[in-house]
Design an enzyme around this catalytic site. Structure first.
Site, PDB file in Angstrom:
ATOM      1  N   GLY A  48      16.556  27.912 -18.760  1.00 32.98           N
ATOM      2  CA  GLY A  48      17.075  26.555 -18.590  1.00 32.98           C
ATOM      3  C   GLY A  48      17.339  25.927 -19.939  1.00 32.98           C
ATOM      4  N   LYS A  97       6.425  21.522  -8.143  1.00 32.04           N
ATOM      5  CA  LYS A  97       5.791  21.292  -9.441  1.00 32.04           C
ATOM      6  C   LYS A  97       4.269  21.312  -9.328  1.00 32.04           C
ATOM      7  CE  LYS A  97       9.552  21.017 -11.974  1.00 32.04           C
ATOM      8  NZ  LYS A  97       9.835  22.059 -12.991  1.00 32.04           N
ATOM      9  N   TYR A 147      10.645  18.946  -4.508  1.00 31.49           N
ATOM     10  CA  TYR A 147      10.507  19.062  -5.961  1.00 31.49           C
ATOM     11  C   TYR A 147       9.051  18.850  -6.368  1.00 31.49           C
ATOM     12  CZ  TYR A 147      11.201  17.913 -10.925  1.00 31.49           C
ATOM     13  OH  TYR A 147      11.121  17.883 -12.292  1.00 31.49           O
TER      14      TYR A 147
END
Lengths: 257, 253
Positions: free
Chosen positions: A12, A158, A154
């Protein structure tokens, strides 16, 4: 120059926090392999890394595809002679109401943010174990330990990263590999631009308003910058943090306090 | 050069983690380091070693549980070096009688351990804030412990005080974030320091603690002090109210 002669891999790496980490590692003297699913965005980062007098390596890779992840790792090893530092940073987000989440949304976010972190970490750790040292740093989020409306998947992914970080750290402790995570709060990045846009569509508020509102709730009254996350990254990549493992470090302007 | 121009007070600076922090701060070119401790001999040695190497350090006698001593220490810091940017509230006390369960902990031991480990941190922050505000911001670094995060079979007062330091730090972070004053806690795991020397000299104690630590070794004062450097420097500019656990994987288990 606390990372002279080291070889790093950042996934990323094209934008935002990943890019800032790659540039900061280069500042500290490390060669940096830049991996991203959008290779066309990497040339700019590579140029910036090269300017700092270290080597860059651009790799197009979708980390959710095991064969691509494997060739990514092999490319770094064959070009740099090994991997000392691995930033498992690639991540995706989608803002949507709980009732609108479809299985494919769940799968995609979990695949990139958690499954790929696990299996890329496993593959890199196999290599690092043979060398008796290594630093693996996963990108978690402030969302890991908070309820996040419209970002439930999300946040769950995480939380998973925080958990995997702890377990990997213990299992790998005696191999000389440390495993830690970064937990950024609200950081001024492309990902937040996306969150702002998607939230805006969902709640019918103007562009920039979600980001501004959310930033005003931070105790420091401002969003963080990617380089402020990259500073922690450099600390966790260096020998200064050799006794830290299994930890998630928050960079959030006081948000989680 | 990470602390160039910055002035720091390190309580408990005469030995262990505090002394290591003073030395690393000097290595990062801090403009002034106040080595504050009740142990004058050790503190003078730390300060003179820094000065001989071209740094700027001054020893100050400081009992962290004494509010007027803190006032004097901060005033001396500002009059000597012109400002204050960093306070490491590191002075700690672990009495042998304090390694006891709740029922066996005397009130006197409880009070003495809280006076140093908790009140000392409160006073250190209280008197550092005004000069930090004058400096345009600052970094408060409070040394808690993994014993401020989890329980154990004894050490009642130590757990209580170190747990309170953890949350007092978060309160400070929220209260002073708008003024650019950051507050973070560091949570060392088992480490070889002056404070633990006697305990670790007892048969089996040191090995048992290493056995509980995934990385398989004791922490060194430098392992912890590098965390202080990070939190003291502008590299941690967006970090406040956070916990930095440096424990070889101990509490990840």
């Amino acid at each position: 120059m606390k990372l002279s002669g080291k070889a790093s891999l950042v996934t990323g790496a094209a934008r935002g926090i990943g890019r800032a980490i790659a540039e900061r590692l280069a500042d500290e003297g490390s060669n940096v392999a830049l991996a991203d699913v959008r290779k066309e965005l990497l040339a700019d980062v590579a140029a910036s890394v090269d300017k700092k007098g270290v080597q860059s390596l651009m790799i197009a890779a979708d980390v959710t595809q095991p064969t691509e992840a494997e060739s990514m790792i092999n490319a770094v090893i064959s070009n740099f002679g090994g991997i000392d530092i691995f930033f498992n940073n690639a991540g995706v987000v989608k803002v949507q109401e709980f009732f609108d989440v479809k299985e494919e949304d769940w799968d995609h976010i979990m695949d990139v943010n958690l499954k790929a972190v696990f299996f890329c970490g496993q593959a890199v750790a196999r290599h690092m174990r043979k060398r008796g040292h290594g630093k693996i740093i996963n990108t978690a989020s402030l969302a890991a330990n908070r309820g996040r409306p419209e970002m439930a998947v999300y946040a769950a992914s995480k939380s998973g990263v925080v958990s995997v970080t702890r377990s990997m750290a213990i299992e790998l402790a005696e191999t000389g590999i440390t495993v830690n995570a970064l937990a950024p709060g609200i950081i001024d990045t492309d990902m937040w631009e996306l969150i702002d846009a998607q939230s805006g569509d969902l709640r019918h508020v103007a562009k920039g308003e979600t980001f501004r509102n959310r930033s005003s709730l931070i105790p420091m009254k401002r969003p963080g910058r990617p380089d402020e996350v990259a500073n922690v990254a450099a600390f966790l990549a260096s020998s200064e943090s050799d006794y830290i493992t299994g930890q998630t470090i928050y960079i959030d302007g006081g948000d989680s306090a | 050069m990470r602390l160039k121009g910055k002035v720091a007070i390190v309580s408990g600076g005469s030995s262990g983690i505090g002394a290591a922090a003073c030395r690393l701060f000097a290595g990062e070119k801090a403009a002034g380091i106040i080595v504050a401790d009740i142990n004058a001999e050790g503190g003078l040695a730390v300060a003179s070693a820094i000065n001989e190497a071209g740094g700027q350090a001054t020893f100050i006698h400081l009992d962290v549980s004494d509010e007027s001593a803190w006032r004097d220490a901060v005033a001396t810091t500002v009059s000597t070096y012109g400002r204050l940017d960093i306070t490491v509230n590191n002075a700690g006390l672990s009495l042998p009688e304090g390694r006891a369960r709740i029922e066996e902990t005397s009130l006197a031991v409880w009070d003495e351990m809280h006076a140093v480990n908790l009140t000392g941190v409160f006073l250190g922050m209280k008197h550092s804030i005004a000069p930090m505000r004058e400096s345009g911001g600052g970094s408060l670094i409070n040394i808690s412990s993994i014993y401020g995060l989890v329980g154990s079979i004894g050490s009642t007062a130590y757990h209580s005080a170190k747990g309170a330091v953890r949350n007092l730090t978060k309160a400070a972070a929220i209260q002073y974030a708008p003024e650019g004053i950051r507050a973070n806690s560091i949570h060392p795991g088992f480490a070889d320091t002056g404070m633990t020397a006697k305990l670790h000299a007892q048969p089996g104690e040191r090995a048992a603690r290493i056995g509980k630590t995934p990385i398989g070794r004791m922490g060194t004062p430098e392992d912890i002090a590098w965390g202080c450097v990070y939190l003291a420097s502008d590299e941690s500019s967006f970090v406040t109210g956070a916990e930095l656990v440096i424990d070889g994987g101990m509490v990840a288990q």
